[in-house]
Design a protein around this motif. Structure first.
Motif, PDB file in Angstrom:
ATOM      1  N   UNK A  88      66.680  76.667  77.761  1.00  0.00           N
ATOM      2  CA  UNK A  88      67.092  75.722  76.460  1.00  0.00           C
ATOM      3  C   UNK A  88      67.959  74.641  76.809  1.00  0.00           C
ATOM      4  N   UNK A  89      69.349  74.719  77.281  1.00  0.00           N
ATOM      5  CA  UNK A  89      69.944  73.757  77.761  1.00  0.00           C
ATOM      6  C   UNK A  89      69.713  72.824  78.408  1.00  0.00           C
ATOM      7  N   UNK A  90      68.322  72.926  79.509  1.00  0.00           N
ATOM      8  CA  UNK A  90      67.913  71.872  80.425  1.00  0.00           C
ATOM      9  C   UNK A  90      67.048  70.869  79.635  1.00  0.00           C
ATOM     10  N   UNK A  93      67.533  65.450  75.806  1.00  0.00           N
ATOM     11  CA  UNK A  93      66.802  64.451  74.704  1.00  0.00           C
ATOM     12  C   UNK A  93      65.842  64.969  73.811  1.00  0.00           C
ATOM     13  N   UNK A  94      65.774  66.344  73.195  1.00  0.00           N
ATOM     14  CA  UNK A  94      64.871  66.896  72.568  1.00  0.00           C
ATOM     15  C   UNK A  94      64.513  65.814  71.525  1.00  0.00           C
ATOM     16  N   UNK A  95      63.344  65.721  71.246  1.00  0.00           N
ATOM     17  CA  UNK A  95      62.511  64.796  70.246  1.00  0.00           C
ATOM     18  C   UNK A  95      61.571  65.913  69.886  1.00  0.00           C
ATOM     19  N   UNK A 158      61.322  73.774  54.966  1.00  0.00           N
ATOM     20  CA  UNK A 158      62.634  74.314  54.218  1.00  0.00           C
ATOM     21  C   UNK A 158      63.308  75.450  55.226  1.00  0.00           C
ATOM     22  N   UNK A 159      63.903  75.389  56.204  1.00  0.00           N
ATOM     23  CA  UNK A 159      64.572  76.307  57.052  1.00  0.00           C
ATOM     24  C   UNK A 159      66.071  75.749  57.617  1.00  0.00           C
ATOM     25  N   UNK A 160      66.991  76.728  57.960  1.00  0.00           N
ATOM     26  CA  UNK A 160      68.076  76.308  58.353  1.00  0.00           C
ATOM     27  C   UNK A 160      67.882  76.098  59.847  1.00  0.00           C
ATOM     28  N   UNK A 161      69.002  75.629  60.566  1.00  0.00           N
ATOM     29  CA  UNK A 161      68.963  75.278  61.888  1.00  0.00           C
ATOM     30  C   UNK A 161      68.875  76.699  62.775  1.00  0.00           C
ATOM     31  N   UNK A 162      67.729  76.568  63.532  1.00  0.00           N
ATOM     32  CA  UNK A 162      67.680  77.877  64.324  1.00  0.00           C
ATOM     33  C   UNK A 162      68.493  78.148  65.609  1.00  0.00           C
ATOM     34  N   UNK A 163      68.521  79.146  66.108  1.00  0.00           N
ATOM     35  CA  UNK A 163      69.476  79.602  67.272  1.00  0.00           C
ATOM     36  C   UNK A 163      68.892  78.761  68.572  1.00  0.00           C
ATOM     37  N   UNK A 164      67.672  78.498  68.687  1.00  0.00           N
ATOM     38  CA  UNK A 164      67.198  77.525  69.799  1.00  0.00           C
ATOM     39  C   UNK A 164      67.651  76.240  69.609  1.00  0.00           C
ATOM     40  N   UNK A 165      67.867  75.729  68.391  1.00  0.00           N
ATOM     41  CA  UNK A 165      68.204  74.438  68.237  1.00  0.00           C
ATOM     42  C   UNK A 165      69.568  74.067  68.469  1.00  0.00           C
ATOM     43  N   UNK A 167      71.361  76.100  70.588  1.00  0.00           N
ATOM     44  CA  UNK A 167      71.297  76.073  72.127  1.00  0.00           C
ATOM     45  C   UNK A 167      71.425  74.708  72.845  1.00  0.00           C
ATOM     46  N   UNK A 168      70.208  74.037  72.270  1.00  0.00           N
ATOM     47  CA  UNK A 168      69.873  72.558  72.613  1.00  0.00           C
ATOM     48  C   UNK A 168      71.033  71.719  72.142  1.00  0.00           C
ATOM     49  N   UNK A 169      71.728  71.772  71.119  1.00  0.00           N
ATOM     50  CA  UNK A 169      72.750  70.944  70.652  1.00  0.00           C
ATOM     51  C   UNK A 169      72.203  69.988  69.463  1.00  0.00           C
TER      52      UNK A 169
END
Length: 226
Positions: A88-90, A93-95, A158-165, A167-169
């Protein structure tokens, strides 16, 4: 034929060339099977940046927008595998746009794709822009070199920020997404420089354009994962 379902998840990011080999292996052999095992995920497609480079474009076709807030999907986003945690950190610039489908005609996958990220100039210009693009989508798939055209609009579930998000920042979003597919890269390039150029789209009521050309790397449906 058109997109499978009434929603789609469209994503763009960059992967450093040194990590691309492991990324492609993980994405094809762990991530695709994981996502396509979630109820409501109908098809997954990954394109690479046309002509080489670090860009990646991924689209998941979904039964409906509610899939993006389903327990099954959120359980995966909030409990990534160790390999996913490493990858995930790789994703630079995630869109990431969680979209409803506004219009869709023709094939969703082909050897080549053009993606255009844009927004209406104003709220009161949205209907006119949508109508103009829908009319174009109706006839684009029948043109020489082209096979499909699809218009998506981001709508945050309608959800909270996830763990994957986390990790990506954090992820950015594209407001509207236009995807055109085809078997002739030159036809898509001509479209990007002509009817779907920044000037042409601005005349239709659009703004904030990002154009990208892509080459298909891999596409699969759930039955392929068996």
């Amino acid at each position: 034929m058109a997109l499978l379902g009434k929603a789609a998840l469209a994503m763009w990011w960059e992967i450093d060339a040194a990590a691309m080999g492991e990324f492609a292996h993980w994405h094809a052999h762990e991530h695709f099977p994981e996502r396509l095992g979630i109820p409501g995920f109908r098809r997954a497609s990954r394109w690479r940046q046309a002509g080489g480079g670090d860009g990646v474009f991924v689209m998941y076709e979904l039964d409906g927008h509610e899939v993006l807030s389903s327990d099954a999907y959120l359980s995966r986003l909030n409990a990534p595998t160790p390999w996913s945690v490493r990858m995930m950190p790789l994703h630079k610039g995630m869109m990431r746009s969680q979209c409803e489908v506004l219009a869709s005609r023709g094939a969703a996958t082909a050897a080549h794709a053009l993606s255009v990220r844009l927004s209406p100039t104003r709220a009161d210009a949205a209907d006119a822009l949508r109508a103009a693009l829908a009319a174009l989508i109706d006839e684009l798939p029948a043109r020489p070199g082209l096979t499909g055209a699809h218009l998506l609009r981001h709508r945050a579930p309608p959800i909270a920020q996830t763990t994957e998000q986390k990790i990506r920042g954090g992820d950015r979003v594209a407001d509207w997404v236009l995807v055109v597919t085809g078997y002739d890269a030159a036809a898509l390039r001509a479209l990007a420089e002509g009817e779907l150029s920044a000037d042409a789209l601005a005349a239709r009521g659009g703004t904030d354009f990002t154009h990208a050309l892509h080459e298909l790397a891999y596409s699969a449906v759930p039955v392929d994962m068996g």
